[in-house]
Design a protein around this motif. Structure first.
Motif, PDB file in Angstrom:
ATOM      1  N   ASN A 121       0.853  -1.115   0.163  1.00  0.00           N
ATOM      2  CA  ASN A 121       0.080  -0.137   0.104  1.00  0.00           C
ATOM      3  C   ASN A 121       0.705   1.329  -0.121  1.00  0.00           C
ATOM      4  N   GLN A 122       0.243   2.488   0.358  1.00  0.00           N
ATOM      5  CA  GLN A 122       1.052   3.636   0.417  1.00  0.00           C
ATOM      6  C   GLN A 122       1.013   4.027   1.812  1.00  0.00           C
ATOM      7  N   LEU A 123       1.075   3.182   2.746  1.00  0.00           N
ATOM      8  CA  LEU A 123       1.056   3.668   4.310  1.00  0.00           C
ATOM      9  C   LEU A 123       2.266   4.265   4.744  1.00  0.00           C
ATOM     10  N   GLN A 124       2.553   5.398   5.491  1.00  0.00           N
ATOM     11  CA  GLN A 124       3.491   6.026   5.765  1.00  0.00           C
ATOM     12  C   GLN A 124       3.604   6.295   7.336  1.00  0.00           C
ATOM     13  N   GLY A 125       4.570   7.076   7.717  1.00  0.00           N
ATOM     14  CA  GLY A 125       4.514   7.488   8.935  1.00  0.00           C
ATOM     15  C   GLY A 125       5.174   6.257   9.886  1.00  0.00           C
ATOM     16  N   LYS A 126       4.943   6.164  11.139  1.00  0.00           N
ATOM     17  CA  LYS A 126       5.211   5.098  11.933  1.00  0.00           C
ATOM     18  C   LYS A 126       4.122   4.139  12.419  1.00  0.00           C
ATOM     19  N   VAL A 127       4.716   3.216  12.794  1.00  0.00           N
ATOM     20  CA  VAL A 127       3.774   2.059  13.312  1.00  0.00           C
ATOM     21  C   VAL A 127       3.334   2.472  14.707  1.00  0.00           C
ATOM     22  N   PRO A 128       2.071   2.543  15.038  1.00  0.00           N
ATOM     23  CA  PRO A 128       1.681   2.896  16.333  1.00  0.00           C
ATOM     24  C   PRO A 128       1.983   1.812  17.421  1.00  0.00           C
ATOM     25  N   ALA A 129       2.196   2.364  18.518  1.00  0.00           N
ATOM     26  CA  ALA A 129       2.649   1.867  19.760  1.00  0.00           C
ATOM     27  C   ALA A 129       1.524   0.616  20.252  1.00  0.00           C
ATOM     28  N   SER A 130       0.332   0.949  19.765  1.00  0.00           N
ATOM     29  CA  SER A 130      -0.769   0.133  20.234  1.00  0.00           C
ATOM     30  C   SER A 130      -0.725  -1.404  19.647  1.00  0.00           C
ATOM     31  N   LEU A 131       0.187  -1.552  18.679  1.00  0.00           N
ATOM     32  CA  LEU A 131       0.444  -2.896  18.261  1.00  0.00           C
ATOM     33  C   LEU A 131       0.800  -3.746  19.198  1.00  0.00           C
ATOM     34  N   GLY A 132       1.299  -3.001  20.196  1.00  0.00           N
ATOM     35  CA  GLY A 132       1.931  -4.035  21.199  1.00  0.00           C
ATOM     36  C   GLY A 132       0.933  -4.420  22.113  1.00  0.00           C
ATOM     37  N   ASP A 133      -0.557  -4.274  22.041  1.00  0.00           N
ATOM     38  CA  ASP A 133      -1.549  -4.574  22.819  1.00  0.00           C
ATOM     39  C   ASP A 133      -2.271  -5.959  22.065  1.00  0.00           C
ATOM     40  N   LEU A 155      10.494  -3.063  17.305  1.00  0.00           N
ATOM     41  CA  LEU A 155      10.515  -4.393  17.887  1.00  0.00           C
ATOM     42  C   LEU A 155      10.212  -4.209  19.451  1.00  0.00           C
ATOM     43  N   GLN A 156      10.489  -2.912  20.051  1.00  0.00           N
ATOM     44  CA  GLN A 156      10.093  -2.721  21.473  1.00  0.00           C
ATOM     45  C   GLN A 156       8.547  -2.634  21.587  1.00  0.00           C
ATOM     46  N   ASP A 173      10.852  -3.427   2.311  1.00  0.00           N
ATOM     47  CA  ASP A 173      10.779  -2.347   1.114  1.00  0.00           C
ATOM     48  C   ASP A 173       9.946  -1.100   1.857  1.00  0.00           C
ATOM     49  N   ASN A 174      10.519  -0.884   3.050  1.00  0.00           N
ATOM     50  CA  ASN A 174       9.972   0.476   3.596  1.00  0.00           C
ATOM     51  C   ASN A 174      10.914   1.189   3.685  1.00  0.00           C
ATOM     52  N   GLN A 175      10.959   2.165   4.510  1.00  0.00           N
ATOM     53  CA  GLN A 175      12.315   3.182   4.983  1.00  0.00           C
ATOM     54  C   GLN A 175      12.785   2.994   6.589  1.00  0.00           C
ATOM     55  N   LEU A 176      12.899   1.745   6.823  1.00  0.00           N
ATOM     56  CA  LEU A 176      13.046   1.550   8.081  1.00  0.00           C
ATOM     57  C   LEU A 176      14.703   1.940   8.455  1.00  0.00           C
ATOM     58  N   SER A 177      15.053   2.332   9.625  1.00  0.00           N
ATOM     59  CA  SER A 177      16.410   2.758   9.873  1.00  0.00           C
ATOM     60  C   SER A 177      16.664   2.089  11.184  1.00  0.00           C
ATOM     61  N   GLY A 178      17.603   2.471  11.987  1.00  0.00           N
ATOM     62  CA  GLY A 178      18.230   1.825  13.107  1.00  0.00           C
ATOM     63  C   GLY A 178      18.914   0.818  13.013  1.00  0.00           C
ATOM     64  N   HIS A 179      18.994   0.068  14.223  1.00  0.00           N
ATOM     65  CA  HIS A 179      19.997  -1.134  14.623  1.00  0.00           C
ATOM     66  C   HIS A 179      19.051  -2.224  14.908  1.00  0.00           C
ATOM     67  N   LEU A 180      19.297  -3.476  14.401  1.00  0.00           N
ATOM     68  CA  LEU A 180      18.661  -4.815  15.424  1.00  0.00           C
ATOM     69  C   LEU A 180      19.175  -4.930  16.579  1.00  0.00           C
ATOM     70  N   THR A 181      18.288  -4.874  17.560  1.00  0.00           N
ATOM     71  CA  THR A 181      18.632  -4.894  18.973  1.00  0.00           C
ATOM     72  C   THR A 181      18.810  -6.111  19.691  1.00  0.00           C
ATOM     73  N   HIS A 182      19.344  -6.493  20.523  1.00  0.00           N
ATOM     74  CA  HIS A 182      19.061  -7.883  21.432  1.00  0.00           C
ATOM     75  C   HIS A 182      17.725  -8.302  21.444  1.00  0.00           C
ATOM     76  N   LYS A 183      16.746  -7.429  21.678  1.00  0.00           N
ATOM     77  CA  LYS A 183      15.535  -7.966  21.830  1.00  0.00           C
ATOM     78  C   LYS A 183      14.912  -8.831  20.963  1.00  0.00           C
ATOM     79  N   LEU A 184      15.688  -8.944  19.645  1.00  0.00           N
ATOM     80  CA  LEU A 184      15.491  -9.544  18.609  1.00  0.00           C
ATOM     81  C   LEU A 184      15.118 -11.323  18.983  1.00  0.00           C
ATOM     82  N   GLY A 185      16.281 -11.300  20.082  1.00  0.00           N
ATOM     83  CA  GLY A 185      16.327 -13.021  20.338  1.00  0.00           C
ATOM     84  C   GLY A 185      15.230 -13.548  21.335  1.00  0.00           C
ATOM     85  N   GLN A 186      14.139 -12.368  21.898  1.00  0.00           N
ATOM     86  CA  GLN A 186      13.329 -12.692  22.768  1.00  0.00           C
ATOM     87  C   GLN A 186      12.021 -13.294  22.125  1.00  0.00           C
TER      88      GLN A 186
END
Length: 788
Positions: A121-133, A155-156, A173-186
């Motif tokens: 799709n053409q969704l943009q911005g950030k993933v809402p924190a409520s996905l964690g619910d 991941l947080q 195929d997005n515009q993600l940045s940053g690093h993969l953290t140790h939380k990945l292993g959880q």
């Protein structure tokens, strides 16, 4: 098959208890409103229709819905808010709908959701924190959007509630940045992690080894760096490992693969990794695909490949291998679809490779004559589709290979840039499926064989050989030709009219540096798909045809980014859907190979011929043209002012002609020029100022009578006044005055510089007549001794 709202409402009234409604694969252009009266509906599938948005926002009345699939439509709107109120919803499929905006924070209300697909799709911005619910979430696919966020934040959020449930996370195929953290292993139950084609950097965390359920790990085409964690060797369930096109470096050991017994795809090309296992190492896996391009695997041919019995695709290009291809490798498999050993230093003769669909051995150092690569024992195998022996040192004749009846059908044959010699054999009648033939950059001689006209050629490249003769008329049967490159040979005769009559989809025509004569046939102007016309360095004469304005592909500003043709289908899902065309072009005085950008280039090169007359103003209508080279001809007249309308022009060369007048002021519109040359003409007047023209060196203007920057001559009022906007024409009075002044000055200087000294100085006079007598005596002696 339902269409629109044609289903009678009585059918709905008689199905009050309907719980599953599947209207997929119909031709619905809008959502039938009667659907929203089915309050007890549990499953609704409207996928793969022609629905156009916005979709009615009435889902709140259907509180029992567990499955909603609207995928593969054209809703072109934001995600309906009422969908977020369905707290029984377990499956939400909205893929490929051109949904826009951000994902609403209300998505956290879908407490029962276990499958979320918002991909493509053409969704943009950030993933809402409520996905964690979403504590029951198992699969989340947000790939092919425009989400711009730090991967660690995502991941947080997901680690709040779905550590135990999440099995699939795809955000490729997005515009993600940053690093993969140790939380990945959880994420203990994570089976598929796909983050390809983003901007993620940093190392792959050591916690990767804790993902004991992981089957697919794809982080290709990012900016990951550092070394490859040896903890990959703990992933006993891993089937697909794709870390290609990153910046990983360091040494890879046997430990990295110690427990990968289920590995079927190892794709890691485009890194700077070194793999030096023991010579007796036996890998625990049996891969179908191995891609290790740009690894350091040599100098010996990797012995561990001996145990790979299921290989379909193998890429060991640019791997630092300097060795013979071992015999055991030749007998390894009969199932190869792709084999790439290019850009190494493989030695010896070309082996008898048992291949299925593609062989690429380019950029090696093979020597010796071209052998029989495919013999009778392989005649019952799959027909060879791609065959490339480019950039080697093959020598000898093509006859044994081309005329060998045991060689199966080939679609693509690349043997360019070798040392092949002799004539091209006339045995192409059996090569009915041949689509690409590239024999450029060899030492081939003779004529083009007439039997090539019996193939289905899309590209014919015989560039830079020593071939001669006229073009055979049988080539007009190759009506599917897209690229015809016969440049840098000794072909002669007139340019055939059938090129324009029969080769109607031709996009590249290069006959450069041959011995063609005569005029450009007007039929060439019928090639509406033509983007590259290179006839430079021949002996073509006559006027430049005005009908060049009919080359419509050069008259539009929008161009295609790639040139493909999709006439071949492929097996085994190798992600190859067409054949990328390429061509060597001479632009801006330099030859370069164009492939992915070839479709973006438009060029006309008629340089170094004998064209006469004026530059036709009709050329100026080709507003999509990027390069125009008319240098080295006998063109006269003014430079057409309309050329200034060709605003996309990057290269313009009109040098070494007999053009006069001034440089048109309309050239101020040529803002993209980076190569410009009008030297050695008869141009006059001031160079238009405040334009791109001032950025060029003085050499672009020398050999004229121009003034103003960047040339050193200033445009003072004491000289001959000119008006660049009038093509450098001065007033009649100025011309008359200039003529008389120059005549008088010339007479005075000639008389007083030569005649007067002879008249007044006796010694000069005697020396002058003595010299004349000496010359006369020498002429008489020469005549008497040689001619009598």
């Amino acid at each position: 098959m339902l269409q629109d709202d044609t289903s009678p409402i009585s059918t709905v009234n008689s199905n009050k208890s309907l719980v599953v409604l599947d209207l997929s694969w119909n031709r619905l252009s809008s959502v039938p409103m009667w659907i929203f009266d089915l309050h007890g509906l549990v499953s609704l599938d409207l996928s793969l229709n022609h629905l156009e948005g916005p979709i009615p926002d009435y889902f709140g009345n259907m509180s029992f819905l567990k499955v909603v699939d609207l995928g593969w439509n054209s809703l072109n709107s934001s995600v309906p808010n009422s969908l977020y109120s369905l707290n029984h919803l377990q499956f939400l499929g909205l893929t490929e709908n051109n949904f826009q905006g951000e994902i609403s924070n209300a998505i956290g209300n879908l407490s029962s959701l276990n499958h979320l697909d918002l991909s493509e799709n053409q969704l943009q911005g950030k993933v809402p924190a409520s996905l964690g619910d979403l504590c029951k979430l198992k699969e989340m696919d947000l790939s092919y959007n425009r989400i711009d966020q730090d991967i660690s934040e995502i991941l947080q959020s997901l680690s709040k509630c779905s550590l135990e449930s999440l099995e699939l996370l795809s955000m490729a195929d997005n515009q993600l940045s940053g690093h993969l953290t140790h939380k990945l292993g959880q994420f203990k139950n994570l089976a598929s992690l796909v983050l390809a084609r983003n901007n993620i950097s940093g190392p792959i965390p050591l916690s990767i080894g804790e993902l004991s359920s992981l089957k697919v790990f794809d982080v290709s085409e990012n900016q990951l760096n550092g070394t490859l964690s040896p903890n990959f060797g703990k992933l006993a369930n891993l089937e697909t490992l794709d870390i290609g096109q990153n910046q990983l470096n360091g040494v890879v050991s046997e430990t990295h693969f110690s427990n990968l017994t289920k590995l079927s795809m190892l794709s890691a090309s485009g890194n700077m990794l070194r793999f030096e296992p023991n010579s007796n190492w036996i890998p625990p896996f049996h891969c179908e695909i191995i891609q290790l391009s740009h690894w350091h695997l040599g100098p010996k041919f990797p012995h561990w490949l001996k145990f790979q019995k299921k290989l379909i695709a193998l890429d060991l290009s640019h791997a630092g291998i300097a060795d013979d291809v071992p015999t055991w490798f030749l007998n390894l498999s009969t199932q190869f679809q792709i084999l790439n050993l290019s850009s190494n230093q493989l030695t010896g003769g070309i082996p008898y490779l048992k291949v299925g669909n593609m062989v690429d051995l380019s950029s090696n150092r093979f020597s010796g004559p071209l052998p029989r690569l495919l013999s009778n024992q392989f005649s019952n195998q799959l027909p060879v589709r791609f065959y490339s022996l480019s950039k080697n040192l093959f020598s000898g004749s093509l006859f044994e290979f081309v005329c060998n009846s045991s060689v199966p059908s080939i679609f693509v044959l690349h043997i360019d840039t070798n040392l092949l010699s002799g004539e091209i054999p006339d045995c192409w009648n059996r090569w009915k499926e041949l689509g690409i033939l590239n024999l450029g950059n060899n030492n081939l001689t003779g004529r083009i064989p007439s039997s090539l006209g019996g193939t289905r050629l899309r590209m014919l490249n015989l560039r830079n050989n020593s071939m001669f003769g006229e073009l055979p008329s049988t080539l007009q049967n190759c009506m599917g030709l897209v690229i015809l490159d016969l440049s840098e040979n000794y072909f002669s005769g007139r340019i055939p009219a059938w090129i324009g009559d029969k080769l109607s989809i031709l996009m590249v025509l290069s006959l450069r540096s041959n011995n063609f004569v005569g005029h450009i046939p007007h039929q060439i102007c019928a090639l509406q798909s033509l983007q590259i016309l290179d006839l430079g360095h021949n002996d073509i004469s006559g006027a430049i045809p005005k009908c060049l304005r009919n080359l419509t592909a050069m008259a539009i500003k929008e161009k295609q980014s790639e040139i493909y043709y999709n006439w071949i289908s492929y097996k085994y899902n190798m992600n190859i859907h067409g054949i990328l065309m390429s061509a060597s072009l001479v632009l801006k005085g330099r030859e370069d190979l164009y492939s992915t950008t070839l479709g973006l280039v438009t060029s006309i090169d008629l340089s170094a011929n004998s064209f006469t007359g004026q530059i036709p103003k009709e050329v100026g209508t080709l507003i999509g043209l990027l390069s125009l080279n008319l240098s080295g001809n006998i063109l006269t007249g003014n430079i057409p002012d309309i050329i200034g309308n060709m605003e996309l022009m990057e290269s313009l060369d009109l040098s070494m002609n007999r053009l006069h007048g001034g440089i048109p002021s309309s050239f101020t519109n040529l803002n993209f020029l980076n190569h410009f040359n009008v030297s050695y003409n008869n141009l006059t007047g001031q160079i238009p100022t405040a334009t791109q023209l001032q950025s060029f060196d003085n050499s672009s203007f020398m050999g004229n009578h121009l003034c103003g920057p960047p040339v050193s001559k200033s445009c003072s009022t004491e000289g001959v006044p000119t008006d660049a906007t009038k093509n450098g024409e001065s007033s009649g009075r100025s011309k008359v005055n200039g003529f008389y002044v120059s005549t008088v000055v010339g007479f005075v200087m000639g008389f007083w510089g030569v005649v007067a000294p002879l008249f007044f100085i006796r010694s000069w006079r005697h020396a002058y007549y003595g010299k004349l007598e000496h010359i006369g005596n020498k002429v008489y002696v020469f005549w008497a001794t040689k001619c009598i």
